[in-house]
Design an enzyme around this catalytic site. Structure first.
Site, PDB file in Angstrom:
ATOM      1  N   GLU A   2      10.504   0.894  10.132  1.00 38.41           N
ATOM      2  CA  GLU A   2      11.501   1.958   9.943  1.00 38.41           C
ATOM      3  C   GLU A   2      10.773   3.260  10.256  1.00 38.41           C
ATOM      4  O   GLU A   2       9.932   3.707   9.493  1.00 38.41           O
ATOM      5  CB  GLU A   2      12.030   1.912   8.511  1.00 38.41           C
ATOM      6  N   CYS A  52      13.555  10.638   6.799  1.00 40.72           N
ATOM      7  CA  CYS A  52      13.599  10.022   8.125  1.00 40.72           C
ATOM      8  C   CYS A  52      14.948  10.267   8.797  1.00 40.72           C
ATOM      9  O   CYS A  52      15.021  10.467   9.999  1.00 40.72           O
ATOM     10  CB  CYS A  52      13.287   8.540   8.053  1.00 40.72           C
ATOM     11  N   LYS A 102       0.841  -1.202   0.000  1.00 43.00           N
ATOM     12  CA  LYS A 102       0.000   0.000   0.000  1.00 43.00           C
ATOM     13  C   LYS A 102       0.876   1.252   0.000  1.00 43.00           C
ATOM     14  O   LYS A 102       1.586   1.507   0.963  1.00 43.00           O
ATOM     15  CB  LYS A 102      -0.903   0.043   1.232  1.00 43.00           C
ATOM     16  N   GLU A 132      10.272  14.630  16.284  1.00 41.06           N
ATOM     17  CA  GLU A 132      10.500  14.693  14.839  1.00 41.06           C
ATOM     18  C   GLU A 132       9.564  15.726  14.226  1.00 41.06           C
ATOM     19  O   GLU A 132       8.344  15.622  14.362  1.00 41.06           O
ATOM     20  CB  GLU A 132      10.251  13.323  14.215  1.00 41.06           C
TER      21      GLU A 132
HETATM   22  P1  NAI Z   1       1.900   7.692   8.850  1.00 38.59           P
HETATM   23  O1  NAI Z   1       2.892   6.855   9.546  1.00 38.59           O
HETATM   24  O2  NAI Z   1       0.540   7.755   9.450  1.00 38.59           O
HETATM   25  O3  NAI Z   1       1.739   7.166   7.335  1.00 38.59           O
HETATM   26  C1  NAI Z   1       2.654   6.329   6.681  1.00 38.59           C
HETATM   27  C2  NAI Z   1       1.909   5.181   5.993  1.00 38.59           C
HETATM   28  O4  NAI Z   1       1.188   4.437   6.970  1.00 38.59           O
HETATM   29  C3  NAI Z   1       0.875   5.624   4.967  1.00 38.59           C
HETATM   30  O5  NAI Z   1       0.862   4.703   3.900  1.00 38.59           O
HETATM   31  C4  NAI Z   1      -0.428   5.534   5.749  1.00 38.59           C
HETATM   32  O6  NAI Z   1      -1.547   5.349   4.929  1.00 38.59           O
HETATM   33  C5  NAI Z   1      -0.176   4.311   6.610  1.00 38.59           C
HETATM   34  N1  NAI Z   1      -0.990   4.215   7.832  1.00 38.59           N
HETATM   35  C6  NAI Z   1      -1.488   5.233   8.590  1.00 38.59           C
HETATM   36  N2  NAI Z   1      -2.165   4.746   9.630  1.00 38.59           N
HETATM   37  C7  NAI Z   1      -2.111   3.393   9.560  1.00 38.59           C
HETATM   38  C8  NAI Z   1      -2.626   2.328  10.364  1.00 38.59           C
HETATM   39  N3  NAI Z   1      -3.331   2.556  11.460  1.00 38.59           N
HETATM   40  N4  NAI Z   1      -2.355   1.065   9.985  1.00 38.59           N
HETATM   41  C9  NAI Z   1      -1.607   0.810   8.894  1.00 38.59           C
HETATM   42  N5  NAI Z   1      -1.117   1.765   8.089  1.00 38.59           N
HETATM   43  C10 NAI Z   1      -1.357   3.047   8.413  1.00 38.59           C
HETATM   44  O7  NAI Z   1       2.527   9.137   8.688  1.00 38.59           O
HETATM   45  P2  NAI Z   1       1.849  10.542   8.257  1.00 38.59           P
HETATM   46  O8  NAI Z   1       0.602  10.753   9.040  1.00 38.59           O
HETATM   47  O9  NAI Z   1       1.733  10.605   6.791  1.00 38.59           O
HETATM   48  O10 NAI Z   1       2.986  11.585   8.719  1.00 38.59           O
HETATM   49  C11 NAI Z   1       3.080  11.988  10.074  1.00 38.59           C
HETATM   50  C12 NAI Z   1       4.514  12.023  10.543  1.00 38.59           C
HETATM   51  O11 NAI Z   1       5.102  10.741  10.428  1.00 38.59           O
HETATM   52  C13 NAI Z   1       5.464  12.916   9.758  1.00 38.59           C
HETATM   53  O12 NAI Z   1       5.377  14.243  10.131  1.00 38.59           O
HETATM   54  C14 NAI Z   1       6.791  12.298  10.110  1.00 38.59           C
HETATM   55  O13 NAI Z   1       7.197  12.763  11.380  1.00 38.59           O
HETATM   56  C15 NAI Z   1       6.489  10.823  10.210  1.00 38.59           C
HETATM   57  N6  NAI Z   1       6.858  10.119   8.960  1.00 38.59           N
HETATM   58  C16 NAI Z   1       8.052   9.457   8.912  1.00 38.59           C
HETATM   59  C17 NAI Z   1       8.465   8.861   7.737  1.00 38.59           C
HETATM   60  C18 NAI Z   1       9.772   8.146   7.642  1.00 38.59           C
HETATM   61  O14 NAI Z   1      10.360   8.099   6.580  1.00 38.59           O
HETATM   62  N7  NAI Z   1      10.246   7.515   8.708  1.00 38.59           N
HETATM   63  C19 NAI Z   1       7.670   8.955   6.510  1.00 38.59           C
HETATM   64  C20 NAI Z   1       6.403   9.629   6.683  1.00 38.59           C
HETATM   65  C21 NAI Z   1       6.041  10.190   7.871  1.00 38.59           C
END
Ligand code: NAI
Ligand code: MG
Length: 499
Positions: A269, A303, A194, A400
């Site tokens: 990650e 990240c 996804k 972060e």
């Molecule tokens: P998120 O972690 O919610 O989203 C990342 C992925 O997880 C997306 O594909 C989303 O649809 C999916 N997701 C969301 N909730 C889920 C659930 N309950 N079960 C399974 N999958 C789920 O991150 P978001 O809301 O887009 O960004 C928020 C913060 O997260 C950012 O400000 C940043 O601090 C962090 N982040 C870190 C990343 C990294 O590379 N380590 C990448 C993106 C966000």
């Protein structure tokens, strides 16, 4: 670094994207969501809708998992390792051949400046596929002697984990999708992936290339949709053997909870708050641009971004002036302008989050050396920002931010290596760190003391598929990339035979 693009190609991409809703890729077929629901994906630089995309729900997840299970037990199990290598190399070639299109699509969907999407997204994806392709023929077990009485032949087998659910964020959609798919396929696993709801487009195109490469139906299934629906259903599905996730620490916790139903293998990650150390003997011509770009590149949506800078007081004025100078000089703007170096944040939500943190920093007593504001009224643009005088407990220094916001601190000769390591380790994260010094012993001593998944000395740059990627502490579980990343898609089996 100028990368002019083909205006005709851009026109064709826009036309194709707006023609009809994009579908889910399940068992080699394209289908709408069972619910009929769709969502819009937007251009973060303009707010314009680019495409409508199918929104997968639990029913679609179930169909995709069935397809992946069938392929895992059937066609993919019969596919020999060298054939898996060939297919992944073929996929890499197709991504390369379609690089101009994929780069433009990524620029539109993520807001990555066009000068960067060709190497960061397309180049990153190709590198992942070519690196992991080789592991298909290089994963094997070991023989060992056991101490039981009698004569025994004992050995281990590395077998594919099985059906993998993979959930990818929006900051490097194509490269991260490939970074998850390629090692899984190399190990003999099948996949339901996804992409993030903000950035589904290049992953949909990748599914077409996966079919074109001849990877059998059902081996890779792509479900576009939201985290709370499609993502949550993947993490909880009882017939998925492993879930691999990149994203926020908070969602990482939700994944762990969901995965416990059937004790899925979990690879996470997560976030970071990575330190950069600049000593007074550092080569500042290298250290200054590296410190600046490690937080400003991709508007800080990385990240491993170097979001905390610790600089020796003897060189602090020079380094801070240099970093602030770069912050002012970097061209922030339209993503199709080949001169643009910094694009918008991915979404209005991220804009609000990042500007919220900047305001919080001011309330917490930080002073703003440079930046500190949103740019313009449309698009999600923020100025590259440096905050000074943040206390160790300040939330802007602990949490972060995921934007172009650097917290800069001075240290002195009174701070020994253990004290500096304490600064480095002061947050809940432990993903990455950078050190600039010409004293080799000091660099290695500090590298050992940092609770961090990776440490870079006297250089800058991004992910290399040969190097394990992952974090200590709240930065996650397990490692992607390198040998460890390939083996993470295997189960170990011990076989022992009394002769
Ligand atoms: P998120 O972690 O919610 O989203 C990342 C992925 O997880 C997306 O594909 C989303 O649809 C999916 N997701 C969301 N909730 C889920 C659930 N309950 N079960 C399974 N999958 C789920 O991150 P978001 O809301 O887009 O960004 C928020 C913060 O997260 C950012 O400000 C940043 O601090 C962090 N982040 C870190 C990343 C990294 O590379 N380590 C990448 C993106 C966000
Ligand atoms: Mg988008």
């Amino acid at each position: 670094m100028n990368a002019p693009y083909d205006a005709g190609l851009l026109e064709r991409i826009r036309k194709d994207l707006s023609s009809e809703p994009k579908k889910l890729f399940i068992d080699g077929e394209w289908a709408g969501a069972k619910s009929g629901e769709t969502f819009e994906t937007k251009d973060p630089a303009t707010g314009d809708v680019l495409a409508e995309v199918a929104s997968a729900g639990a029913e679609d997840v179930d169909l995709a998992v069935r397809a992946a299970r069938k392929a895992f037990e059937g066609v993919w199990r019969q596919t020999k390792p060298d054939e898996r290598t060939r297919l992944l190399l073929k996929l890499a070639d197709l991504v390369e051949q379609n690089g101009a299109e994929l780069a433009l699509m990524e620029t539109l969907d993520v807001g990555r400046p066009i000068a960067f999407s060709r190497f960061a997204d397309v180049g990153g994806a190709i590198g992942q596929a070519r690196y992991h392709a080789g592991w298909a023929t290089k994963l094997y077990g070991e023989t060992t002697e056991v101490s039981a009485p009698g004569e025994w032949l004992s050995y281990t087998l590395r077998e594919p984990v099985g059906v993998c659910g993979q959930i990818v964020p929006w900051n490097f959609p194509l490269a991260m999708a490939m970074g998850k798919i390629a090692p899984a396929l190399a190990a003999g696993c099948t996949v339901v992936l996804k992409p993030a709801e903000q950035t589904p487009l290049t992953t949909i195109r990748l599914a077409e290339l996966i079919a074109e490469a001849g990877i059998p139906d059902g081996v890779v299934n792509i479900l576009t949709g939201f985290g709370r629906t499609a993502g949550a259903a993947l993490a909880a599905h009882p017939d998925i053997d492993k879930v691999a996730f990149t994203g926020s620490t908070q969602t990482g916790r939700a994944i762990i909870d969901a995965a416990k139903v059937n004790f899925k293998r979990v690879q996470l990650e997560l976030g970071g708050k990575s330190p950069t150390f600049v000593f007074d003997d550092a080569n500042l011509e290298k250290a200054i641009p590296a410190a600046a770009m490690s937080i400003f590149f991709n508007a800080g949506q990385v990240c491993a971004a170097g979001s905390r800078l610790f600089v020796h007081e003897k060189v602090a004025d020079k380094v801070l002036e240099g970093v602030a100078g770069m912050a002012k000089m970097l061209k922030v703007g339209g993503t199709l302008d080949p001169e643009t170096q910094i694009g918008p944040l991915v979404s209005p939500e991220q804009l609000e989050r990042v500007t919220g943190y900047i305001d919080l920093g001011k309330q917490e007593g930080a002073s703003v050396l440079v930046g500190g504001n949103r740019i313009g009224e449309s698009g999600n643009f923020v100025e590259p920002t440096v905050l000074l005088e943040t206390g160790p407990e300040a939330r802007v220094r602990q949490e972060e931010i995921f934007g172009p916001v650097l917290c800069a601190m001075r240290f002195s000769d009174d701070d020994d290596i253990d004290r500096l390591a304490q600064f480095g380790n002061e947050t809940e994260y432990g993903l990455s760190a950078s050190i600039f010094t010409s004293d080799i012993s000091r660099a290695h001593k500090l590298a050992r003391r940092l609770r961090s998944g990776s440490v870079r000395v006297n250089g800058s740059g991004g992910v290399d598929p040969a190097l394990p990627l992952g974090g200590f502490k709240s930065s996650g579980w397990g490692r992607e990339n390198g040998k460890a990343g390939a083996e993470a898609y295997t189960e170990l089996k011990a076989v022992t035979v009394e002769l």
